[in-house]
Design a protein around this motif. Structure first.
Motif, mmCIF file in Angstrom:
data_model
loop_
_atom_site.group_PDB
_atom_site.id
_atom_site.type_symbol
_atom_site.label_atom_id
_atom_site.label_comp_id
_atom_site.label_asym_id
_atom_site.label_seq_id
_atom_site.Cartn_x
_atom_site.Cartn_y
_atom_site.Cartn_z
ATOM 1 N N VAL A 145 23.958 22.336 41.379
ATOM 2 C CA VAL A 145 24.359 21.979 40.020
ATOM 3 C C VAL A 145 25.093 20.642 40.056
ATOM 4 O O VAL A 145 24.886 19.772 39.220
ATOM 5 C CB VAL A 145 25.269 23.084 39.414
ATOM 6 N N GLU A 146 25.961 20.487 41.048
ATOM 7 C CA GLU A 146 26.758 19.270 41.209
ATOM 8 C C GLU A 146 26.958 19.051 42.699
ATOM 9 O O GLU A 146 27.269 19.991 43.435
ATOM 10 C CB GLU A 146 28.112 19.454 40.514
ATOM 11 N N CYS A 147 26.772 17.806 43.160
ATOM 12 C CA CYS A 147 26.929 17.534 44.586
ATOM 13 C C CYS A 147 27.373 16.097 44.821
ATOM 14 O O CYS A 147 26.826 15.168 44.225
ATOM 15 C CB CYS A 147 25.625 17.801 45.332
ATOM 16 N N PHE A 148 28.326 15.928 45.698
ATOM 17 C CA PHE A 148 28.788 14.592 46.081
ATOM 18 C C PHE A 148 27.685 13.806 46.786
ATOM 19 O O PHE A 148 27.749 12.589 46.884
ATOM 20 C CB PHE A 148 30.025 14.690 46.975
ATOM 21 N N CYS A 149 26.650 14.502 47.260
ATOM 22 C CA CYS A 149 25.558 13.834 47.967
ATOM 23 C C CYS A 149 24.597 13.124 47.014
ATOM 24 O O CYS A 149 23.745 12.359 47.459
ATOM 25 C CB CYS A 149 24.790 14.831 48.829
ATOM 26 N N PHE A 150 24.725 13.359 45.707
ATOM 27 C CA PHE A 150 23.830 12.715 44.753
ATOM 28 C C PHE A 150 24.133 11.230 44.568
ATOM 29 O O PHE A 150 23.319 10.494 44.035
ATOM 30 C CB PHE A 150 23.904 13.403 43.385
ATOM 31 N N ALA A 151 25.324 10.800 44.974
ATOM 32 C CA ALA A 151 25.718 9.397 44.781
ATOM 33 C C ALA A 151 26.553 8.928 45.967
ATOM 34 O O ALA A 151 27.145 9.728 46.686
ATOM 35 C CB ALA A 151 26.529 9.248 43.486
ATOM 36 N N GLN A 157 18.626 18.122 40.958
ATOM 37 C CA GLN A 157 19.770 18.791 40.350
ATOM 38 C C GLN A 157 19.286 19.796 39.309
ATOM 39 O O GLN A 157 18.338 19.535 38.565
ATOM 40 C CB GLN A 157 20.683 17.746 39.693
ATOM 41 N N VAL A 158 19.927 20.946 39.271
ATOM 42 C CA VAL A 158 19.552 22.014 38.347
ATOM 43 C C VAL A 158 20.742 22.303 37.449
ATOM 44 O O VAL A 158 21.890 22.311 37.906
ATOM 45 C CB VAL A 158 19.160 23.286 39.144
ATOM 46 N N SER A 159 20.480 22.563 36.170
ATOM 47 C CA SER A 159 21.585 22.872 35.263
ATOM 48 C C SER A 159 22.066 24.304 35.509
ATOM 49 O O SER A 159 21.300 25.182 35.912
ATOM 50 C CB SER A 159 21.148 22.704 33.807
#
Length: 196
Positions: free
Chosen positions: A134-140, A52-54
């Motif tokens: 930046v934000e992804c539903f795949c992270f969790a 993830q990147v800010s």
């Protein structure tokens, strides 16, 4: 007992049952295996939250308006999983360094609570390193109640260092059911030889 094992019909039924259970197990193991292999090889590890990147990091260098990239979005559901997954935007254009946002819609078609995991892939795979999330539903993992529909957000950018040859990038997600109760139920139905 020896006569049961030597019976060709019982032996064939046992082998087929073991094959079915093995196939279920392999299907459930695909998501973690995919992430493990891609992490080890350093390719296409887009579902890892450590990547993830800010947004501040992305926007710091500004937008490169000399190169436009077309992003296409796709979705599939792991075979037999009772879900629907589709991008609400099929295609968009952006400049490297520009942060964009879009959503996928997921629906649980079953009458059971489920926990899902989305596994991303990029085509061409070489462009994966330039896709910054930046934000992804795949992270969790995503829990879904029976019959529930949910919008899942993706915020991303394309790195300004992307070579000019990459003009179209396809981001696809495969939705998998992480619940292993079906596997346990299939194992419980497996026929056992007498005396075992």
């Amino acid at each position: 007992m020896r006569s049961l094992i030597s019976n060709p019909r019982i032996r064939m039924a046992s082998l087929l049952s073991a094959l079915v259970v093995g196939m279920f197990g392999f299907g459930f193991a695909l998501a973690p295996l995919y992430q493990l292999i891609c992490g080890a090889l350093g390719i296409n590890s887009l579902g890892n939250a450590s990547n993830q990147v800010s947004e501040e990091t992305i926007t710091r260098g500004g937008v490169d308006s000399s190169h436009r990239v077309t992003m296409e979005f796709d979705a599939t559901v792991n075979a037999g999983a009772p879900f629907e997954l589709r991008p609400l935007t099929r295609k968009l254009q952006l400049f490297p360094g520009q942060v964009m946002e879009m959503e996928y819609l997921v629906t649980n078609l079953s009458d059971q609570h489920a926990i899902t995991q989305s596994v991303p892939s990029v085509t061409p795979w070489q462009a994966g390193e330039y896709l910054k999330k930046v934000e992804c539903f795949c992270f969790a993992q995503q829990p879904l109640d029976a019959g529930e529909s949910k919008r899942m957000r993706l915020r991303f950018s394309i790195d300004r260092n992307i070579p000019q040859e990459y003009k179209v990038i396809t981001l696809s997600y495969t939705l998998m059911d992480t619940d292993r109760t079906q596997l346990k139920q299939a194992s419980a139905l497996e026929p056992r030889a007498e005396g075992s």
